[in-house]
Design a protein around this motif. Structure first.
Motif, PDB file in Angstrom:
ATOM      1  N   GLU A  18      -4.938   5.633   5.075  1.00  0.00           N
ATOM      2  CA  GLU A  18      -5.929   5.770   6.144  1.00  0.00           C
ATOM      3  C   GLU A  18      -6.324   4.421   6.750  1.00  0.00           C
ATOM      4  O   GLU A  18      -6.452   4.293   7.970  1.00  0.00           O
ATOM      5  N   ARG A  19      -6.532   3.437   5.920  1.00  0.00           N
ATOM      6  CA  ARG A  19      -6.985   2.137   6.464  1.00  0.00           C
ATOM      7  C   ARG A  19      -5.927   1.446   7.322  1.00  0.00           C
ATOM      8  O   ARG A  19      -6.217   0.504   8.029  1.00  0.00           O
ATOM      9  N   TRP A  20      -4.689   1.904   7.258  1.00  0.00           N
ATOM     10  CA  TRP A  20      -3.609   1.293   8.036  1.00  0.00           C
ATOM     11  C   TRP A  20      -3.379   1.984   9.364  1.00  0.00           C
ATOM     12  O   TRP A  20      -2.489   1.608  10.105  1.00  0.00           O
ATOM     13  N   ARG A  21      -4.179   2.990   9.688  1.00  0.00           N
ATOM     14  CA  ARG A  21      -4.002   3.724  10.940  1.00  0.00           C
ATOM     15  C   ARG A  21      -4.567   2.955  12.095  1.00  0.00           C
ATOM     16  O   ARG A  21      -5.387   2.173  12.080  1.00  0.00           O
ATOM     17  N   ALA A  37       0.833  -1.203   0.000  1.00  0.00           N
ATOM     18  CA  ALA A  37       0.000   0.000   0.000  1.00  0.00           C
ATOM     19  C   ALA A  37       0.869   1.255   0.000  1.00  0.00           C
ATOM     20  O   ALA A  37       0.579   2.225  -0.717  1.00  0.00           O
ATOM     21  N   LEU A  38       1.946   1.251   0.781  1.00  0.00           N
ATOM     22  CA  LEU A  38       2.855   2.393   0.804  1.00  0.00           C
ATOM     23  C   LEU A  38       3.538   2.559  -0.549  1.00  0.00           C
ATOM     24  O   LEU A  38       3.685   3.674  -1.052  1.00  0.00           O
ATOM     25  N   GLN A  39       3.911   1.458  -1.156  1.00  0.00           N
ATOM     26  CA  GLN A  39       4.524   1.508  -2.481  1.00  0.00           C
ATOM     27  C   GLN A  39       3.570   2.139  -3.480  1.00  0.00           C
ATOM     28  O   GLN A  39       3.954   3.036  -4.243  1.00  0.00           O
ATOM     29  N   ALA A  40       2.339   1.705  -3.476  1.00  0.00           N
ATOM     30  CA  ALA A  40       1.349   2.247  -4.410  1.00  0.00           C
ATOM     31  C   ALA A  40       1.131   3.743  -4.158  1.00  0.00           C
ATOM     32  O   ALA A  40       1.031   4.529  -5.103  1.00  0.00           O
ATOM     33  N   ALA A  41       1.071   4.138  -2.900  1.00  0.00           N
ATOM     34  CA  ALA A  41       0.867   5.548  -2.557  1.00  0.00           C
ATOM     35  C   ALA A  41       2.073   6.389  -2.991  1.00  0.00           C
ATOM     36  O   ALA A  41       1.911   7.491  -3.527  1.00  0.00           O
ATOM     37  N   LEU A  42       3.274   5.894  -2.768  1.00  0.00           N
ATOM     38  CA  LEU A  42       4.479   6.618  -3.193  1.00  0.00           C
ATOM     39  C   LEU A  42       4.549   6.747  -4.710  1.00  0.00           C
ATOM     40  O   LEU A  42       4.966   7.781  -5.236  1.00  0.00           O
ATOM     41  N   LEU A  83       6.633  18.506   1.035  1.00  0.00           N
ATOM     42  CA  LEU A  83       6.477  17.547   2.129  1.00  0.00           C
ATOM     43  C   LEU A  83       5.054  17.571   2.685  1.00  0.00           C
ATOM     44  O   LEU A  83       4.470  16.519   2.948  1.00  0.00           O
ATOM     45  N   HIS A  84       4.511  18.754   2.850  1.00  0.00           N
ATOM     46  CA  HIS A  84       3.147  18.865   3.383  1.00  0.00           C
ATOM     47  C   HIS A  84       2.145  18.164   2.458  1.00  0.00           C
ATOM     48  O   HIS A  84       1.334  17.351   2.915  1.00  0.00           O
ATOM     49  N   ARG A  85       2.212  18.480   1.173  1.00  0.00           N
ATOM     50  CA  ARG A  85       1.276  17.867   0.227  1.00  0.00           C
ATOM     51  C   ARG A  85       1.515  16.357   0.108  1.00  0.00           C
ATOM     52  O   ARG A  85       0.560  15.576   0.044  1.00  0.00           O
ATOM     53  N   GLY A  86       2.776  15.954   0.090  1.00  0.00           N
ATOM     54  CA  GLY A  86       3.087  14.524   0.009  1.00  0.00           C
ATOM     55  C   GLY A  86       2.603  13.767   1.227  1.00  0.00           C
ATOM     56  O   GLY A  86       2.004  12.688   1.110  1.00  0.00           O
ATOM     57  N   ARG A  87       2.846  14.323   2.402  1.00  0.00           N
ATOM     58  CA  ARG A  87       2.384  13.672   3.641  1.00  0.00           C
ATOM     59  C   ARG A  87       0.870  13.616   3.694  1.00  0.00           C
ATOM     60  O   ARG A  87       0.289  12.616   4.145  1.00  0.00           O
ATOM     61  N   LYS A  88       0.227  14.682   3.256  1.00  0.00           N
ATOM     62  CA  LYS A  88      -1.240  14.727   3.252  1.00  0.00           C
ATOM     63  C   LYS A  88      -1.794  13.633   2.336  1.00  0.00           C
ATOM     64  O   LYS A  88      -2.715  12.896   2.716  1.00  0.00           O
ATOM     65  N   THR A  89      -1.227  13.515   1.154  1.00  0.00           N
ATOM     66  CA  THR A  89      -1.653  12.479   0.214  1.00  0.00           C
ATOM     67  C   THR A  89      -1.396  11.088   0.784  1.00  0.00           C
ATOM     68  O   THR A  89      -2.268  10.210   0.720  1.00  0.00           O
ATOM     69  N   LEU A  90      -0.209  10.882   1.344  1.00  0.00           N
ATOM     70  CA  LEU A  90       0.111   9.581   1.922  1.00  0.00           C
ATOM     71  C   LEU A  90      -0.806   9.258   3.097  1.00  0.00           C
ATOM     72  O   LEU A  90      -1.228   8.110   3.264  1.00  0.00           O
ATOM     73  N   THR A  91      -1.131  10.256   3.907  1.00  0.00           N
ATOM     74  CA  THR A  91      -2.038  10.043   5.041  1.00  0.00           C
ATOM     75  C   THR A  91      -3.400   9.586   4.546  1.00  0.00           C
ATOM     76  O   THR A  91      -3.993   8.638   5.102  1.00  0.00           O
ATOM     77  N   LEU A  92      -3.903  10.225   3.509  1.00  0.00           N
ATOM     78  CA  LEU A  92      -5.202   9.834   2.958  1.00  0.00           C
ATOM     79  C   LEU A  92      -5.161   8.435   2.364  1.00  0.00           C
ATOM     80  O   LEU A  92      -6.069   7.634   2.573  1.00  0.00           O
TER      81      LEU A  92
END
Length: 173
Positions: free
Chosen positions: A170-173, A114-119, A158-167
């Motif tokens: 989400e299911r992994w939180r 999931a992190l790979q896909a988000a990155l 960084l802000h936009r990237g982190r925001k996108t990655l956070t969204l």
């Protein structure tokens, strides 16, 4: 570095031995896990460094200057190639492996996928800034120097990237 600037091949070989592996790993993450592209970007950056030793003025650290050269070469490669997914092995250092729990191993693998896909979905500068900050542990100033952008832009990426990655995560939180 001074000896290398004076033409000492052995001194430059020491620079390559000391910084080469980190440069390669950064390039590998940046180009999406392609070993061939990472090798090419790293080699091109080191050749460029050798040819332009006199251009290194020492205003930044040697590591930052070399990472900037790798970043430029990787960006050139990416402009001419389609993006490829990041290898799970590259991200495995970010999540502690489960030793005795098969279920946890499966969950860890899914998290990394999931992190790979988000990155993969992040724009180039957001991805580069995130990797330099979160994986390489660089300061905002070092990232700005490496990417040749203002510190404010680093903060924005960084802000936009982190925001996108956070969204996306989400299911992994």
């Amino acid at each position: 570095m001074r000896a290398a600037r004076l033409g000492d091949d052995d001194a430059f070989a020491e620079v390559v031995a000391r910084h080469g592996p980190a440069l390669y790993h950064y390039a590998l993450r940046l180009v999406g896990g392609s070993a061939a592209d990472a090798t090419e970007a790293t080699q091109e950056a080191l050749i460029s460094a050798w040819r332009s030793l006199e251009a290194f003025e020492g205003r930044s650290s040697l590591r930052t200057w070399l990472l900037r050269l790798v970043h430029r070469r990787a960006a050139d490669l990416q402009r001419h190639r389609r993006p490829t997914p990041i290898d799970d092995d590259l991200l495995s250092t970010m999540a502690r492996p489960a030793r005795d729990n098969p279920l946890q191993s499966v969950l860890d693998a899914e998290l990394l996928a999931a992190l790979q896909a988000a990155l993969d979905e992040l724009p180039w500068h957001q991805r580069a800034a995130w990797l330099l900050r979160e994986v390489e542990g660089m300061s905002y100033d070092e990232i700005a120097e490496t990417l040749a952008i203002p510190v404010g832009s680093v903060r924005g990426h960084l802000h936009r990237g982190r925001k996108t990655l956070t969204l996306r995560m989400e299911r992994w939180r």
